[in-house]
Design an enzyme around this catalytic site. Sequence first.
Site, PDB file in Angstrom:
ATOM      1  N   ASP A   1     -17.779   6.168  -0.942  1.00  0.00           N
ATOM      2  CA  ASP A   1     -16.485   6.117  -0.254  1.00  0.00           C
ATOM      3  C   ASP A   1     -16.324   7.448   0.468  1.00  0.00           C
ATOM      4  OD1 ASP A   1     -13.971   5.317   0.569  1.00  0.00           O
ATOM      5  OD2 ASP A   1     -12.984   5.706  -1.354  1.00  0.00           O
TER       6      ASP A   1
ATOM      7  N   ARG B   1     -12.628  -9.241   1.661  1.00  0.00           N
ATOM      8  CA  ARG B   1     -11.232  -8.895   1.392  1.00  0.00           C
ATOM      9  C   ARG B   1     -10.353 -10.119   1.604  1.00  0.00           C
ATOM     10  NH1 ARG B   1      -9.439  -3.618   1.782  1.00  0.00           N
ATOM     11  NH2 ARG B   1      -7.489  -4.494   1.017  1.00  0.00           N
TER      12      ARG B   1
ATOM     13  N   HIS C   1      -7.521   0.816  -6.133  1.00  0.00           N
ATOM     14  CA  HIS C   1      -7.665  -0.073  -4.968  1.00  0.00           C
ATOM     15  C   HIS C   1      -8.240  -1.401  -5.493  1.00  0.00           C
ATOM     16  CE1 HIS C   1      -7.729  -1.363  -0.984  1.00  0.00           C
ATOM     17  NE2 HIS C   1      -8.558  -0.511  -0.417  1.00  0.00           N
TER      18      HIS C   1
ATOM     19  N   ARG D   1       0.873  -1.184   0.000  1.00  0.00           N
ATOM     20  CA  ARG D   1       0.000   0.000   0.000  1.00  0.00           C
ATOM     21  C   ARG D   1       0.897   1.218   0.000  1.00  0.00           C
ATOM     22  NH1 ARG D   1      -5.231   1.268   3.673  1.00  0.00           N
ATOM     23  NH2 ARG D   1      -6.011  -0.084   2.050  1.00  0.00           N
TER      24      ARG D   1
ATOM     25  N   CYS E   1     -16.210   0.631   1.089  1.00  0.00           N
ATOM     26  CA  CYS E   1     -14.960  -0.085   1.397  1.00  0.00           C
ATOM     27  C   CYS E   1     -14.522   0.090   2.844  1.00  0.00           C
ATOM     28  CB  CYS E   1     -13.865   0.350   0.426  1.00  0.00           C
ATOM     29  SG  CYS E   1     -13.375   2.077   0.567  1.00  0.00           S
TER      30      CYS E   1
ATOM     31  N   GLN F   1      -9.703  -4.250  -3.186  1.00  0.00           N
ATOM     32  CA  GLN F   1     -11.009  -3.906  -2.627  1.00  0.00           C
ATOM     33  C   GLN F   1     -12.105  -4.181  -3.655  1.00  0.00           C
ATOM     34  OE1 GLN F   1     -11.866  -2.493   0.625  1.00  0.00           O
ATOM     35  NE2 GLN F   1     -13.786  -3.271  -0.171  1.00  0.00           N
TER      36      GLN F   1
HETATM   37  N1   CP Z   1     -10.943  -0.623   2.797  1.00  0.00           N
HETATM   38  C1   CP Z   1      -9.679  -0.565   3.196  1.00  0.00           C
HETATM   39  O1   CP Z   1      -8.724  -0.642   2.408  1.00  0.00           O
HETATM   40  O2   CP Z   1      -9.529  -0.490   4.555  1.00  0.00           O
HETATM   41  P1   CP Z   1      -8.197  -0.101   5.304  1.00  0.00           P
HETATM   42  O3   CP Z   1      -7.794   1.268   4.804  1.00  0.00           O
HETATM   43  O4   CP Z   1      -8.530  -0.097   6.776  1.00  0.00           O
HETATM   44  O5   CP Z   1      -7.135  -1.099   4.980  1.00  0.00           O
END
Ligand code: CP
Length: 351
Positions: free
Chosen positions: A228, A296, A129, A102, A268, A132
């Site tokens: 989101d 996930r 993403h 990430r 998400c 997700q």
């Molecule tokens: N949805 C998601 O990626 O959650 P986090 O940012 O908590 O990893």
Amino acid sequence: MTIRHFLKDSDISPAEQAEILNLAIEVKRDRLKYQPLVGPQAVAVLTDKPTLRTQLSFCVGVAELGGYPMFVDGKLAGGGVRESVADVARVLGRQVAAIVWRTYGQDRIEEMAAHVSVPVVNALTDDYHPCQVLADLQTVAEHLGGVDRLSGAKLAYFGDGGNNMAQSYLLGGATAGMEVRIATPAGFQPKASILAEAQAIAQETGGGVTVTDDPVAAAAGADVIATDTWVSMGQEDSAEARRSPFVPFRVDDAMMARAASDAIFIHCLPAYRGNEMTASVIDGPQSRVWDEAENRLHAQKALLIWLLDKAVESGTVESGTVGSGAVGSGAVGPGAVGSGAVGSGGGESLR
Ligand code: CP
């Protein structure tokens, strides 16, 4: 063949996406069936940004695949600060079976992928993403009754059209043959290149993509309503200024009523009740956000199983090795997906 990575949603074909989603549904039913990382072989889970779901689901998932999740704090590792991303990649690639990252710019994860011979997975960048969205597609498929039902389904997203979720919905949804509607205020459009790519994919799959500033039109008859946060990671300083354009795009009961009567709501997470959606929606009967958060785990396990199998198929990773240093005894091998299944050592290959 070259090593396969998952850096953005369109790195997999429509058929490959369906294969991964069906595998995700299968591993959800039998969580320890596939053990490609038995040894345990390590997977680096590296993050430069805050996370709950991503680190949890990848670490649990790697453990359930028989492996060892090596969580690496990106701030401590300092990729691009203490040393180049390429050098970080070279070090990680010698010791782990896969890299999950990430980070900020898409260029960073592309640089990582260019310098390793193990799969690299995008766990969120500023642009995408994709993990997700795999989990979201699994959630929608479960609701509709199968992965083959995604084709033609209508997904309406409300919020920042230029954030990573909107852009991944465009690519991932189009890959699934869905009709993706992005409802966003003027000035928050997706990147033109990503929209063009999604349009090209939709032409191939029979899906469709629309970007509109009319939330009422976007919601009409939708099978899935998605939103989101209005403030993505790194935008906290401009949070107040960003708020007012998005108010008409808030998902409330009236917005849900415009969708199909059996529409589901997804997000998400983390969610901010009273901003992008009301509490009545996220905590209401049409919400599937907790299934989505759980998925996930299953979707990413399926992705890792698939990528590890492809890595062996490509010849860049030998049977029983990770990178260039032998680890374990044949856990990752051609057709070995499932060959280390808990118990009898049986299991199924993807081929
Ligand atoms: N949805 C998601 O990626 O959650 P986090 O940012 O908590 O990893």
